[in-house]
Design a protein around this motif. Structure first.
Motif, mmCIF file in Angstrom:
data_model
loop_
_atom_site.group_PDB
_atom_site.id
_atom_site.type_symbol
_atom_site.label_atom_id
_atom_site.label_comp_id
_atom_site.label_asym_id
_atom_site.label_seq_id
_atom_site.Cartn_x
_atom_site.Cartn_y
_atom_site.Cartn_z
ATOM 1 N N GLN A 75 -5.012 -27.565 -14.501
ATOM 2 C CA GLN A 75 -5.624 -26.191 -14.101
ATOM 3 C C GLN A 75 -4.418 -24.929 -14.483
ATOM 4 O O GLN A 75 -4.933 -23.891 -14.091
ATOM 5 N N THR A 76 -3.395 -25.394 -14.599
ATOM 6 C CA THR A 76 -2.180 -24.405 -14.610
ATOM 7 C C THR A 76 -1.060 -24.426 -15.674
ATOM 8 O O THR A 76 -0.516 -25.467 -15.807
ATOM 9 N N VAL A 77 -0.937 -23.144 -16.277
ATOM 10 C CA VAL A 77 -0.062 -23.221 -17.409
ATOM 11 C C VAL A 77 0.998 -21.971 -17.114
ATOM 12 O O VAL A 77 0.379 -20.974 -17.146
ATOM 13 N N ARG A 78 2.211 -22.257 -17.176
ATOM 14 C CA ARG A 78 2.994 -20.954 -17.109
ATOM 15 C C ARG A 78 4.236 -20.787 -18.424
ATOM 16 O O ARG A 78 4.380 -21.820 -18.885
ATOM 17 N N VAL A 79 4.246 -19.654 -18.540
ATOM 18 C CA VAL A 79 5.169 -19.105 -19.579
ATOM 19 C C VAL A 79 6.552 -18.831 -18.842
ATOM 20 O O VAL A 79 6.270 -17.624 -18.333
ATOM 21 N N LEU A 80 7.659 -19.192 -19.170
ATOM 22 C CA LEU A 80 8.752 -18.937 -18.326
ATOM 23 C C LEU A 80 9.952 -18.438 -19.462
ATOM 24 O O LEU A 80 9.964 -18.909 -20.527
ATOM 25 N N SER A 81 10.635 -17.510 -19.006
ATOM 26 C CA SER A 81 11.966 -17.313 -19.715
ATOM 27 C C SER A 81 13.076 -18.197 -19.329
ATOM 28 O O SER A 81 13.076 -18.899 -18.453
ATOM 29 N N LYS A 82 14.433 -17.917 -20.028
ATOM 30 C CA LYS A 82 15.354 -18.720 -19.781
ATOM 31 C C LYS A 82 15.874 -18.125 -18.349
ATOM 32 O O LYS A 82 15.369 -17.004 -17.887
ATOM 33 N N THR A 83 16.859 -18.781 -17.816
ATOM 34 C CA THR A 83 17.276 -18.348 -16.374
ATOM 35 C C THR A 83 18.269 -17.150 -16.618
ATOM 36 O O THR A 83 18.936 -17.131 -17.524
ATOM 37 N N ASN A 84 18.111 -16.185 -15.615
ATOM 38 C CA ASN A 84 19.079 -14.823 -15.914
ATOM 39 C C ASN A 84 20.265 -15.247 -14.884
ATOM 40 O O ASN A 84 20.665 -16.216 -14.439
ATOM 41 N N SER A 85 21.092 -14.281 -14.625
ATOM 42 C CA SER A 85 22.317 -14.452 -14.173
ATOM 43 C C SER A 85 22.183 -14.801 -12.568
ATOM 44 O O SER A 85 23.400 -15.365 -11.957
ATOM 45 N N ASP A 86 21.128 -14.444 -11.814
ATOM 46 C CA ASP A 86 20.728 -14.999 -10.694
ATOM 47 C C ASP A 86 20.060 -16.434 -10.705
ATOM 48 O O ASP A 86 19.528 -16.739 -9.632
ATOM 49 N N MET A 87 19.984 -16.997 -11.705
ATOM 50 C CA MET A 87 19.289 -18.180 -12.095
ATOM 51 C C MET A 87 17.825 -18.395 -11.786
ATOM 52 O O MET A 87 17.257 -19.238 -11.007
ATOM 53 N N ASN A 88 17.015 -16.845 -11.742
ATOM 54 C CA ASN A 88 15.720 -16.768 -11.677
ATOM 55 C C ASN A 88 15.348 -16.841 -13.262
ATOM 56 O O ASN A 88 16.058 -16.679 -14.170
ATOM 57 N N ARG A 89 13.837 -17.044 -13.280
ATOM 58 C CA ARG A 89 13.224 -17.045 -14.612
ATOM 59 C C ARG A 89 12.106 -15.824 -14.408
ATOM 60 O O ARG A 89 11.497 -15.796 -13.360
ATOM 61 N N GLN A 90 11.802 -15.219 -15.596
ATOM 62 C CA GLN A 90 10.583 -14.587 -15.605
ATOM 63 C C GLN A 90 9.408 -15.422 -15.804
ATOM 64 O O GLN A 90 9.457 -16.330 -16.692
ATOM 65 N N LYS A 91 8.573 -14.979 -14.901
ATOM 66 C CA LYS A 91 7.124 -15.819 -15.273
ATOM 67 C C LYS A 91 6.344 -14.774 -16.037
ATOM 68 O O LYS A 91 5.442 -13.923 -15.335
ATOM 69 N N TRP A 92 6.391 -14.938 -17.399
ATOM 70 C CA TRP A 92 5.675 -13.852 -18.110
ATOM 71 C C TRP A 92 4.125 -13.843 -17.999
ATOM 72 O O TRP A 92 3.625 -12.880 -17.827
ATOM 73 N N ILE A 93 3.474 -14.945 -17.970
ATOM 74 C CA ILE A 93 1.994 -15.148 -18.050
ATOM 75 C C ILE A 93 1.687 -16.371 -17.626
ATOM 76 O O ILE A 93 2.573 -17.342 -17.512
ATOM 77 N N GLU A 94 0.588 -16.524 -16.477
ATOM 78 C CA GLU A 94 0.097 -17.907 -16.099
ATOM 79 C C GLU A 94 -1.318 -17.833 -16.392
ATOM 80 O O GLU A 94 -2.208 -16.774 -16.258
ATOM 81 N N ALA A 95 -1.703 -19.295 -16.817
ATOM 82 C CA ALA A 95 -3.129 -19.545 -17.314
ATOM 83 C C ALA A 95 -3.633 -20.338 -16.177
ATOM 84 O O ALA A 95 -3.197 -21.464 -15.795
#
Length: 235
Positions: A71-91
């Motif tokens: 029931q869940t799909v996420r679109v993620l970026s590469k990790t940034n300098s803080d080792m976090n990711r952007q979660k652009w969109i979630e279905a």
């Protein structure tokens, strides 16, 4: 000696990080200032997610599509300098509710089967048995621990013992409607008063099939972006 010690402590208090025996220590609380991340968009269909990615609305560069569960799909970026990711969109799939392992009265069970399950041969067989139950005779249910028989109408005015089919292969709506709903085995049980219940009997294997169906759908819809190494899909 005391004066020298006091002077040393004073010097230490003015430092945020000090070195003692080759190890670094903070003299106070330090708060990291992280790169900002977006508030992700939430949609309820795979089509919405695909349209967003094709539009390149946020110019997000290389992205990772993670099929988290059926029931869940996420679109993620590469990790940034803080080792976090952007979660652009979630279905998040809109899935109708059905309480497996719980008994329904025959009328509610009939409605749920028709409204929350894909039509197939076994669903129609179960509907026929449940729809023709003679409730006043249900207490004569026969049960050998595996199969059951109930009194049901088999003609215009004929009542006979009908064997309850088990296991039954059914396809509830459990993932995104754009993909095929996986079929899996269920144990159908009935008890006094004409109550009916379905118990899952595939060990959760349907989830892997559903996730594979979602990943295959996304790959087909986004093949051009995948070929250009702009999108990677994992499940």
């Amino acid at each position: 000696m005391l004066k020298e010690a006091m002077q040393y402590l004073s010097e230490l208090s003015n430092k945020k990080v000090i070195e003692i025996n080759g190890r670094s220590f903070a003299t106070g609380d330090l708060t990291s200032i992280n790169e900002p991340v977006v508030n992700s968009v939430v949609v309820q269909s795979l089509s919405g997610l695909v349209d967003y990615l094709k539009s390149n609305f946020d110019a997000h560069g290389q992205t990772l599509i993670h099929v988290v569960d059926p029931q869940t799909v996420r679109v993620l970026s590469k990790t940034n300098s803080d080792m976090n990711r952007q979660k652009w969109i979630e279905a998040k799939a809109f899935v109708p509710s059905f309480n497996f392992n719980n008994f329904y009265d025959s009328e509610a069970f009939n409605i749920k089967l028709q409204s929350t399950f894909v039509k197939n041969e076994d669903r129609d067989i179960v509907l026929k048995v449940v729809g023709n139950l003679r409730e006043e005779n249900v207490k004569t249910i026969g049960d050998d621990g595996i199969s059951q028989s109930v009194s049901a109408k088999v003609g215009i005015a004929t009542v006979a013992d009908v064997r309850v089919p088990n296991p039954v292969l059914l396809a509830p709506y459990r993932t995104f409607t754009e993909v095929e709903q996986p079929e899996s085995n269920f144990v159908l049980r009935m008890r006094d008063g004409g109550q009916c219940a379905l118990f899952e009997a595939d060990g959760g294997a349907w989830q892997l099939e559903a996730m594979s169906n979602v990943a295959n759908f996304l790959q087909a819809e986004l093949q051009d972006l995948i070929d250009n190494d702009e999108i990677y899909i994992i499940s």
